[in-house]
Write a protein that holds these residues in place. Structure first.
Motif, PDB file in Angstrom:
ATOM      1  N   GLY A  48       0.819  -1.214   0.000  1.00 60.30           N
ATOM      2  CA  GLY A  48       0.000   0.000   0.000  1.00 60.30           C
ATOM      3  C   GLY A  48       0.852   1.263   0.000  1.00 60.30           C
ATOM      4  O   GLY A  48       0.556   2.229  -0.705  1.00 60.30           O
ATOM      5  N   THR A  49       1.937   1.253   0.784  1.00 65.55           N
ATOM      6  CA  THR A  49       2.835   2.407   0.834  1.00 65.55           C
ATOM      7  C   THR A  49       3.530   2.617  -0.505  1.00 65.55           C
ATOM      8  O   THR A  49       3.655   3.755  -0.986  1.00 65.55           O
ATOM      9  N   LEU A  50       4.004   1.533  -1.117  1.00 66.84           N
ATOM     10  CA  LEU A  50       4.683   1.630  -2.413  1.00 66.84           C
ATOM     11  C   LEU A  50       3.747   2.186  -3.486  1.00 66.84           C
ATOM     12  O   LEU A  50       4.106   3.114  -4.230  1.00 66.84           O
ATOM     13  N   VAL A  51       2.539   1.639  -3.562  1.00 70.63           N
ATOM     14  CA  VAL A  51       1.578   2.086  -4.577  1.00 70.63           C
ATOM     15  C   VAL A  51       1.182   3.541  -4.333  1.00 70.63           C
ATOM     16  O   VAL A  51       1.123   4.349  -5.264  1.00 70.63           O
ATOM     17  N   SER A  52       0.914   3.894  -3.078  1.00 72.51           N
ATOM     18  CA  SER A  52       0.505   5.272  -2.792  1.00 72.51           C
ATOM     19  C   SER A  52       1.626   6.252  -3.090  1.00 72.51           C
ATOM     20  O   SER A  52       1.365   7.397  -3.510  1.00 72.51           O
ATOM     21  N   GLY A  53       2.890   5.828  -2.907  1.00 69.46           N
ATOM     22  CA  GLY A  53       4.017   6.692  -3.241  1.00 69.46           C
ATOM     23  C   GLY A  53       4.078   6.995  -4.726  1.00 69.46           C
ATOM     24  O   GLY A  53       4.250   8.148  -5.140  1.00 69.46           O
ATOM     25  N   VAL A  54       3.916   5.964  -5.553  1.00 71.31           N
ATOM     26  CA  VAL A  54       3.959   6.142  -7.008  1.00 71.31           C
ATOM     27  C   VAL A  54       2.800   7.020  -7.480  1.00 71.31           C
ATOM     28  O   VAL A  54       2.979   7.990  -8.230  1.00 71.31           O
ATOM     29  N   VAL A  55       1.591   6.689  -7.015  1.00 70.14           N
ATOM     30  CA  VAL A  55       0.407   7.461  -7.420  1.00 70.14           C
ATOM     31  C   VAL A  55       0.483   8.879  -6.870  1.00 70.14           C
ATOM     32  O   VAL A  55       0.140   9.853  -7.558  1.00 70.14           O
ATOM     33  N   GLY A  56       0.940   9.024  -5.623  1.00 63.64           N
ATOM     34  CA  GLY A  56       1.012  10.334  -5.000  1.00 63.64           C
ATOM     35  C   GLY A  56       1.978  11.269  -5.700  1.00 63.64           C
ATOM     36  O   GLY A  56       1.691  12.464  -5.873  1.00 63.64           O
ATOM     37  N   ILE A  57       3.127  10.764  -6.111  1.00 68.78           N
ATOM     38  CA  ILE A  57       4.104  11.596  -6.827  1.00 68.78           C
ATOM     39  C   ILE A  57       3.526  12.065  -8.162  1.00 68.78           C
ATOM     40  O   ILE A  57       3.672  13.225  -8.548  1.00 68.78           O
ATOM     41  N   ALA A  58       2.843  11.155  -8.861  1.00 67.75           N
ATOM     42  CA  ALA A  58       2.209  11.533 -10.128  1.00 67.75           C
ATOM     43  C   ALA A  58       1.116  12.571  -9.903  1.00 67.75           C
ATOM     44  O   ALA A  58       0.995  13.544 -10.665  1.00 67.75           O
ATOM     45  N   ALA A  59       0.320  12.400  -8.853  1.00 69.04           N
ATOM     46  CA  ALA A  59      -0.751  13.356  -8.554  1.00 69.04           C
ATOM     47  C   ALA A  59      -0.173  14.706  -8.151  1.00 69.04           C
ATOM     48  O   ALA A  59      -0.698  15.763  -8.524  1.00 69.04           O
ATOM     49  N   TYR A  60       0.939  14.681  -7.407  1.00 70.04           N
ATOM     50  CA  TYR A  60       1.573  15.937  -6.982  1.00 70.04           C
ATOM     51  C   TYR A  60       2.125  16.699  -8.183  1.00 70.04           C
ATOM     52  O   TYR A  60       2.028  17.934  -8.248  1.00 70.04           O
ATOM     53  N   ALA A  61       2.693  15.970  -9.136  1.00 67.43           N
ATOM     54  CA  ALA A  61       3.207  16.617 -10.350  1.00 67.43           C
ATOM     55  C   ALA A  61       2.071  17.286 -11.116  1.00 67.43           C
ATOM     56  O   ALA A  61       2.221  18.402 -11.636  1.00 67.43           O
ATOM     57  N   THR A  62       0.924  16.628 -11.183  1.00 68.65           N
ATOM     58  CA  THR A  62      -0.247  17.216 -11.828  1.00 68.65           C
ATOM     59  C   THR A  62      -0.719  18.448 -11.067  1.00 68.65           C
ATOM     60  O   THR A  62      -1.080  19.471 -11.656  1.00 68.65           O
ATOM     61  N   LEU A  63      -0.687  18.341  -9.746  1.00 67.59           N
ATOM     62  CA  LEU A  63      -1.102  19.441  -8.879  1.00 67.59           C
ATOM     63  C   LEU A  63      -0.256  20.681  -9.125  1.00 67.59           C
ATOM     64  O   LEU A  63      -0.766  21.801  -9.191  1.00 67.59           O
ATOM     65  N   GLU A  64       1.041  20.487  -9.283  1.00 64.42           N
ATOM     66  CA  GLU A  64       1.953  21.611  -9.522  1.00 64.42           C
ATOM     67  C   GLU A  64       1.649  22.330 -10.825  1.00 64.42           C
ATOM     68  O   GLU A  64       1.871  23.538 -10.943  1.00 64.42           O
ATOM     69  N   GLU A  65       1.152  21.584 -11.808  1.00 63.59           N
ATOM     70  CA  GLU A  65       0.827  22.188 -13.100  1.00 63.59           C
ATOM     71  C   GLU A  65      -0.499  22.935 -13.049  1.00 63.59           C
ATOM     72  O   GLU A  65      -0.660  23.983 -13.674  1.00 63.59           O
ATOM     73  N   VAL A  66      -1.455  22.413 -12.297  1.00 61.03           N
ATOM     74  CA  VAL A  66      -2.813  22.943 -12.326  1.00 61.03           C
ATOM     75  C   VAL A  66      -3.021  24.100 -11.352  1.00 61.03           C
ATOM     76  O   VAL A  66      -3.585  25.143 -11.711  1.00 61.03           O
ATOM     77  N   VAL A  67      -2.578  23.944 -10.106  1.00 63.94           N
ATOM     78  CA  VAL A  67      -2.900  24.918  -9.063  1.00 63.94           C
ATOM     79  C   VAL A  67      -2.419  26.338  -9.371  1.00 63.94           C
ATOM     80  O   VAL A  67      -3.170  27.301  -9.183  1.00 63.94           O
ATOM     81  N   PRO A  68      -1.155  26.537  -9.844  1.00 63.80           N
ATOM     82  CA  PRO A  68      -0.720  27.919 -10.112  1.00 63.80           C
ATOM     83  C   PRO A  68      -1.575  28.645 -11.150  1.00 63.80           C
ATOM     84  O   PRO A  68      -1.616  29.876 -11.166  1.00 63.80           O
ATOM     85  N   ALA A  69      -2.261  27.884 -11.994  1.00 67.41           N
ATOM     86  CA  ALA A  69      -3.077  28.510 -13.037  1.00 67.41           C
ATOM     87  C   ALA A  69      -4.471  28.887 -12.541  1.00 67.41           C
ATOM     88  O   ALA A  69      -5.229  29.547 -13.245  1.00 67.41           O
ATOM     89  N   LEU A  70      -4.815  28.488 -11.311  1.00 68.77           N
ATOM     90  CA  LEU A  70      -6.144  28.749 -10.788  1.00 68.77           C
ATOM     91  C   LEU A  70      -6.155  29.985  -9.905  1.00 68.77           C
ATOM     92  O   LEU A  70      -5.174  30.292  -9.227  1.00 68.77           O
ATOM     93  N   THR A  71      -7.264  30.685  -9.894  1.00 66.75           N
ATOM     94  CA  THR A  71      -7.454  31.781  -8.947  1.00 66.75           C
ATOM     95  C   THR A  71      -7.914  31.201  -7.615  1.00 66.75           C
ATOM     96  O   THR A  71      -8.251  30.012  -7.523  1.00 66.75           O
ATOM     97  N   GLY A  72      -7.947  32.052  -6.585  1.00 65.21           N
ATOM     98  CA  GLY A  72      -8.388  31.569  -5.270  1.00 65.21           C
ATOM     99  C   GLY A  72      -9.783  30.982  -5.315  1.00 65.21           C
ATOM    100  O   GLY A  72     -10.054  29.946  -4.717  1.00 65.21           O
ATOM    101  N   GLY A  73     -10.727  31.652  -6.049  1.00 67.45           N
ATOM    102  CA  GLY A  73     -12.088  31.146  -6.140  1.00 67.45           C
ATOM    103  C   GLY A  73     -12.161  29.811  -6.849  1.00 67.45           C
ATOM    104  O   GLY A  73     -12.920  28.921  -6.455  1.00 67.45           O
ATOM    105  N   ALA A  74     -11.362  29.647  -7.887  1.00 66.25           N
ATOM    106  CA  ALA A  74     -11.360  28.380  -8.628  1.00 66.25           C
ATOM    107  C   ALA A  74     -10.829  27.252  -7.765  1.00 66.25           C
ATOM    108  O   ALA A  74     -11.305  26.106  -7.852  1.00 66.25           O
TER     109      ALA A  74
END
Length: 267
Positions: free
Chosen positions: A95-121
């Protein structure tokens, strides 16, 4: 006391409470920090960083169980990986191994998306994810499935995926992981126990990843330490009480209500 330290104390205390509730501690802390003027990307990163405090709380609270699991490691054998007491050790490792792989991929996506959003979005997005989490909790608690005792490989992979995706603010880690285990037929006490023990390495990894990637996001080291200490102390003081509350209260409705309100506020 300096205002920034008071804010740090309150934010840390909120993390110590929210972490054990299936309502997305990261999403709620992100919204609180955004309301105080923090840019969305630094708010998300600091919310992740605070998980280090509650990871320490969970480690201390479950110290006897963790000590027992570590004692099993020398006797672990691949051929009996999911048999008896070894099943939990294997479940946590996979579970830890799988969550690490998925979490890193999700975090990379987060870094791309969040800066482009306004506070309301950001608020709207978190609200939508909270509603979806609430719906998932509702479904998992209502389905009648065959009861299971020991976790298996499928449990480990599914829970690992659920926990990895919970790095996204608005997705409740405890709600997703316990909901997945309930769907798989595990009872509520075991589901919560597996979820919180599995959260320790994930919380440490997520917190360190956010810190190494963005630092403290403009928060002073003193304020960061105050927040971490508050999260740790309040988290330890509340975990037992809040686990009992979670077992009795329909938090799926809380998620849906909070998510709907935040969607209206942000839109």
């Amino acid at each position: 006391m300096d205002r920034s330290l008071v804010v740090a104390l309150v934010i840390g205390a909120l993390q110590g409470i929210f972490e054990w509730l299936p309502i997305s501690s990261e999403g709620n802390i992100t919204i609180a920090l955004s309301a105080l003027g923090r840019p969305p990307e630094t708010a998300v990163a600091f919310a992740l960083f605070l998980h280090l405090g509650t990871a320490l709380s969970a480690t201390v609270y479950y110290r006897e169980e963790l000590r027992g699991l570590i004692a099993l490691l020398p006797r672990w054998r691949p051929g009996r990986a999911f048999e008896g007491e070894q099943a939990v050790v294997t479940f946590l490792a996979i579970g830890t191994l799988v969550s690490g792989v998925v979490g890193i991929a999700a975090y990379a996506t987060l870094e791309e998306v969040v800066p482009a959003l306004t506070g309301g979005a950001v608020v709207v997005a978190i609200g939508v994810l909270l509603v979806l989490t609430g719906v998932f909790q509702r479904v998992s608690s209502r389905l009648d499935v065959d009861e299971r005792s020991d976790p298996d490989a499928i449990d480990a992979v599914l829970v690992g995926i659920a926990q990895g995706l919970a790095i996204l603010p608005g997705i409740s880690r405890s709600g997703m992981t316990t909901g997945t285990l309930l769907l798989r037929g595990h009872d509520a006490p075991d589901s919560f126990r597996y979820s919180f023990v599995l959260s320790i390495p994930a919380a440490v990894g997520g917190g360190l990843l956010a810190y190494l990637d963005t630092g403290l996001g403009g928060v002073t080291p003193t304020a960061a330490l105050v927040s971490l200490a508050a999260a740790c102390v309040v988290g330890y003081a509340t975990i037992d009480v809040l686990i009992r509350i979670v077992e009795r209260v329909s938090f799926w409705a809380v998620c849906v209500g909070l998510g709907g309100w935040r969607w209206l506020v942000g839109s």
